[in-house]
Scaffold this motif. Structure first.
Motif, PDB file in Angstrom:
ATOM      1  N   ILE A  38       0.853  -1.196   0.000  1.00  0.00           N
ATOM      2  CA  ILE A  38       0.000   0.000   0.000  1.00  0.00           C
ATOM      3  C   ILE A  38       0.885   1.241   0.000  1.00  0.00           C
ATOM      4  O   ILE A  38       0.657   2.193  -0.747  1.00  0.00           O
ATOM      5  N   TRP A  39       1.912   1.219   0.838  1.00  0.00           N
ATOM      6  CA  TRP A  39       2.878   2.318   0.911  1.00  0.00           C
ATOM      7  C   TRP A  39       3.579   2.506  -0.439  1.00  0.00           C
ATOM      8  O   TRP A  39       3.767   3.633  -0.910  1.00  0.00           O
ATOM      9  N   SER A  40       3.959   1.404  -1.078  1.00  0.00           N
ATOM     10  CA  SER A  40       4.639   1.468  -2.366  1.00  0.00           C
ATOM     11  C   SER A  40       3.771   2.151  -3.419  1.00  0.00           C
ATOM     12  O   SER A  40       4.243   3.015  -4.176  1.00  0.00           O
ATOM     13  N   GLY A  41       2.486   1.775  -3.475  1.00  0.00           N
ATOM     14  CA  GLY A  41       1.570   2.398  -4.429  1.00  0.00           C
ATOM     15  C   GLY A  41       1.374   3.869  -4.152  1.00  0.00           C
ATOM     16  O   GLY A  41       1.297   4.691  -5.079  1.00  0.00           O
ATOM     17  N   PHE A  42       1.322   4.219  -2.867  1.00  0.00           N
ATOM     18  CA  PHE A  42       1.157   5.618  -2.460  1.00  0.00           C
ATOM     19  C   PHE A  42       2.348   6.466  -2.911  1.00  0.00           C
ATOM     20  O   PHE A  42       2.184   7.543  -3.493  1.00  0.00           O
ATOM     21  N   VAL A  43       3.553   5.978  -2.651  1.00  0.00           N
ATOM     22  CA  VAL A  43       4.762   6.729  -3.013  1.00  0.00           C
ATOM     23  C   VAL A  43       4.883   6.852  -4.524  1.00  0.00           C
ATOM     24  O   VAL A  43       5.202   7.919  -5.055  1.00  0.00           O
ATOM     25  N   ARG A  44       4.627   5.767  -5.244  1.00  0.00           N
ATOM     26  CA  ARG A  44       4.794   5.760  -6.692  1.00  0.00           C
ATOM     27  C   ARG A  44       3.901   6.804  -7.368  1.00  0.00           C
ATOM     28  O   ARG A  44       4.365   7.589  -8.206  1.00  0.00           O
ATOM     29  N   PRO A  69      -4.189  -5.413  -5.446  1.00  0.00           N
ATOM     30  CA  PRO A  69      -5.190  -4.535  -4.816  1.00  0.00           C
ATOM     31  C   PRO A  69      -4.600  -3.639  -3.724  1.00  0.00           C
ATOM     32  O   PRO A  69      -5.028  -2.499  -3.560  1.00  0.00           O
ATOM     33  N   CYS A  70      -3.624  -4.149  -2.978  1.00  0.00           N
ATOM     34  CA  CYS A  70      -2.969  -3.325  -1.957  1.00  0.00           C
ATOM     35  C   CYS A  70      -2.273  -2.133  -2.612  1.00  0.00           C
ATOM     36  O   CYS A  70      -2.414  -0.984  -2.165  1.00  0.00           O
ATOM     37  N   SER A  71      -1.521  -2.391  -3.680  1.00  0.00           N
ATOM     38  CA  SER A  71      -0.848  -1.307  -4.390  1.00  0.00           C
ATOM     39  C   SER A  71      -1.849  -0.340  -5.007  1.00  0.00           C
ATOM     40  O   SER A  71      -1.612   0.868  -5.053  1.00  0.00           O
ATOM     41  N   THR A  72      -2.971  -0.870  -5.489  1.00  0.00           N
ATOM     42  CA  THR A  72      -3.994  -0.017  -6.101  1.00  0.00           C
ATOM     43  C   THR A  72      -4.588   0.939  -5.074  1.00  0.00           C
ATOM     44  O   THR A  72      -4.820   2.118  -5.370  1.00  0.00           O
ATOM     45  N   LEU A  73      -4.828   0.443  -3.864  1.00  0.00           N
ATOM     46  CA  LEU A  73      -5.337   1.301  -2.794  1.00  0.00           C
ATOM     47  C   LEU A  73      -4.349   2.436  -2.525  1.00  0.00           C
ATOM     48  O   LEU A  73      -4.730   3.613  -2.449  1.00  0.00           O
ATOM     49  N   GLY A  74      -3.073   2.089  -2.377  1.00  0.00           N
ATOM     50  CA  GLY A  74      -2.054   3.109  -2.163  1.00  0.00           C
ATOM     51  C   GLY A  74      -1.943   4.055  -3.346  1.00  0.00           C
ATOM     52  O   GLY A  74      -1.702   5.259  -3.175  1.00  0.00           O
ATOM     53  N   HIS A  75      -2.153   3.528  -4.549  1.00  0.00           N
ATOM     54  CA  HIS A  75      -2.078   4.337  -5.770  1.00  0.00           C
ATOM     55  C   HIS A  75      -3.101   5.476  -5.740  1.00  0.00           C
ATOM     56  O   HIS A  75      -2.762   6.633  -6.025  1.00  0.00           O
ATOM     57  N   PHE A  76      -4.328   5.162  -5.390  1.00  0.00           N
ATOM     58  CA  PHE A  76      -5.380   6.186  -5.387  1.00  0.00           C
ATOM     59  C   PHE A  76      -5.176   7.189  -4.256  1.00  0.00           C
ATOM     60  O   PHE A  76      -5.464   8.380  -4.415  1.00  0.00           O
ATOM     61  N   ILE A  77      -4.667   6.717  -3.118  1.00  0.00           N
ATOM     62  CA  ILE A  77      -4.341   7.658  -2.036  1.00  0.00           C
ATOM     63  C   ILE A  77      -3.220   8.590  -2.488  1.00  0.00           C
ATOM     64  O   ILE A  77      -3.240   9.797  -2.242  1.00  0.00           O
ATOM     65  N   GLY A  78      -2.232   8.027  -3.176  1.00  0.00           N
ATOM     66  CA  GLY A  78      -1.107   8.813  -3.666  1.00  0.00           C
ATOM     67  C   GLY A  78      -1.515   9.850  -4.695  1.00  0.00           C
ATOM     68  O   GLY A  78      -0.933  10.943  -4.742  1.00  0.00           O
ATOM     69  N   LEU A  79      -2.491   9.537  -5.535  1.00  0.00           N
ATOM     70  CA  LEU A  79      -2.957  10.499  -6.528  1.00  0.00           C
ATOM     71  C   LEU A  79      -3.510  11.756  -5.864  1.00  0.00           C
ATOM     72  O   LEU A  79      -3.271  12.885  -6.326  1.00  0.00           O
ATOM     73  N   ARG A  80      -4.230  11.569  -4.762  1.00  0.00           N
ATOM     74  CA  ARG A  80      -4.768  12.721  -4.032  1.00  0.00           C
ATOM     75  C   ARG A  80      -3.637  13.502  -3.364  1.00  0.00           C
ATOM     76  O   ARG A  80      -3.656  14.732  -3.324  1.00  0.00           O
ATOM     77  N   PHE A  81      -2.653  12.768  -2.851  1.00  0.00           N
ATOM     78  CA  PHE A  81      -1.512  13.420  -2.219  1.00  0.00           C
ATOM     79  C   PHE A  81      -0.713  14.226  -3.243  1.00  0.00           C
ATOM     80  O   PHE A  81      -0.228  15.325  -2.945  1.00  0.00           O
ATOM     81  N   HIS A  82      -0.592  13.696  -4.461  1.00  0.00           N
ATOM     82  CA  HIS A  82       0.175  14.367  -5.507  1.00  0.00           C
ATOM     83  C   HIS A  82      -0.395  15.745  -5.817  1.00  0.00           C
ATOM     84  O   HIS A  82       0.361  16.695  -6.077  1.00  0.00           O
ATOM     85  N   LYS A  83      -1.707  15.866  -5.818  1.00  0.00           N
ATOM     86  CA  LYS A  83      -2.330  17.153  -6.118  1.00  0.00           C
ATOM     87  C   LYS A  83      -1.929  18.219  -5.108  1.00  0.00           C
ATOM     88  O   LYS A  83      -1.870  19.407  -5.422  1.00  0.00           O
ATOM     89  N   LYS A  84      -1.623  17.795  -3.876  1.00  0.00           N
ATOM     90  CA  LYS A  84      -1.239  18.744  -2.837  1.00  0.00           C
ATOM     91  C   LYS A  84       0.233  19.107  -2.925  1.00  0.00           C
ATOM     92  O   LYS A  84       0.601  20.269  -2.775  1.00  0.00           O
TER      93      LYS A  84
END
Length: 273
Positions: free
Chosen positions: A31-37, A228-243
């Motif tokens: 999840i963390w990996s998807g978020f960072v990526r 699915p774990c990476s996908t969850l982190g991916h969508f969280i990361g997309l919101r973080f990227h906008k900030k």
């Protein structure tokens, strides 16, 4: 590849015999990996692999999984954003979101070191490979803590960073900070993110082909729950990227860098016990 089949079969057996707490930690780390990526545009491997190696000190268990995820998400993001930029270009006369000219130039510099790095990964002892990974991550982490990430300001340094980044990418998929340092100096800001994702796709595709050729176990059954774990982190990361595109976040990177230094020290100690 008789010499390679034995250790890879051990990786496969081990991955299917993990304890429950190890599965939970690995899921959280992906999840963390998807978020960072998706949040940063790079670093999904360099900021995750050290933690994964503390769960189990075998890079070839996790690198194929990370490679497949990176291949999937980098291709998805680059394709989606490129299509959007093409629509914007038609409507407002904007440039492509991908700098194809510099992408071609940089690949010409990195390709040979990349292939050498891939060969090194498949031949170096596990303890040595893990030590190299933790040492590289520690250097990156110190840069984060001091708020002085790698910067490139000369042609010689550009070439050196690209070659070293290509080699490190070949060995462990964690060469992104060096490569980004060069790209940030030569690619327009509005093209940087998408150009990097295309680059990651190409570099990781080479890595995956090498894995297939060597008979590395891709742990395909575990993609059913890790993707699915990476996908969850991916969508969280997309919101973080906008900030983060609007604000600087040095405190985040300093805290993260400090944590990575501690993890790297523990990892180096554990690797040579």
């Amino acid at each position: 590849m008789k010499g390679a089949s034995a250790p890879f079969s051990i990786f496969r057996i081990y991955m299917n015999e993990l304890e429950l707490w190890q599965y939970l930690l690995i899921g959280l780390l992906f999840i963390w990996s998807g978020f960072v990526r998706s949040g940063l545009g790079f670093g999904g491997a360099v900021l995750t692999l050290p933690f994964l190696l503390l769960v189990h000190n075998q890079p070839l268990v996790f690198l194929p999984i990370i490679a497949v995820h990176l291949l999937f998400f980098s291709g998805l993001i680059a394709l989606t954003n490129h299509r959007q930029s093409r629509r914007d270009k038609v409507e407002a006369g904007r440039q492509s979101s991908i700098d194809w000219k510099y992408l071609k130039h940089s690949l010409g510099v990195m390709i040979i070191p990349k292939l050498i790095g891939v060969f090194g990964l498949l031949t170096l002892p596990t303890e040595l490979m893990s030590s190299i990974i933790f040492s590289i991550v520690m250097v990156y982490a110190i840069g984060y803590v001091l708020n002085k990430p790698f910067r490139s300001n000369s042609k010689v340094l550009d070439t050196s960073f690209l070659m070293l980044g290509g080699y490190i990418s070949g060995t462990s998929l964690i060469g992104a900070p060096l490569i980004v340092a060069v790209y940030a100096s030569h690619v327009a800001k509005h093209q940087l993110r998408d150009t990097l994702f295309v680059l990651w796709f190409i570099l990781v595709l080479i890595k995956c082909v090498a894995f297939l050729w060597a008979g590395v176990d891709f742990q395909l059954i575990h993609h059913l729950w890790l993707l699915p774990c990476s996908t969850l982190g991916h969508f969280i990361g997309l919101r973080f990227h906008k900030k983060i595109v609007e604000t600087e976040t040095p405190l985040f990177f300093r805290v993260l860098g400090a944590a990575l230094i501690i993890i790297s020290i523990i990892g180096l100690w554990k690797a040579w016990l």
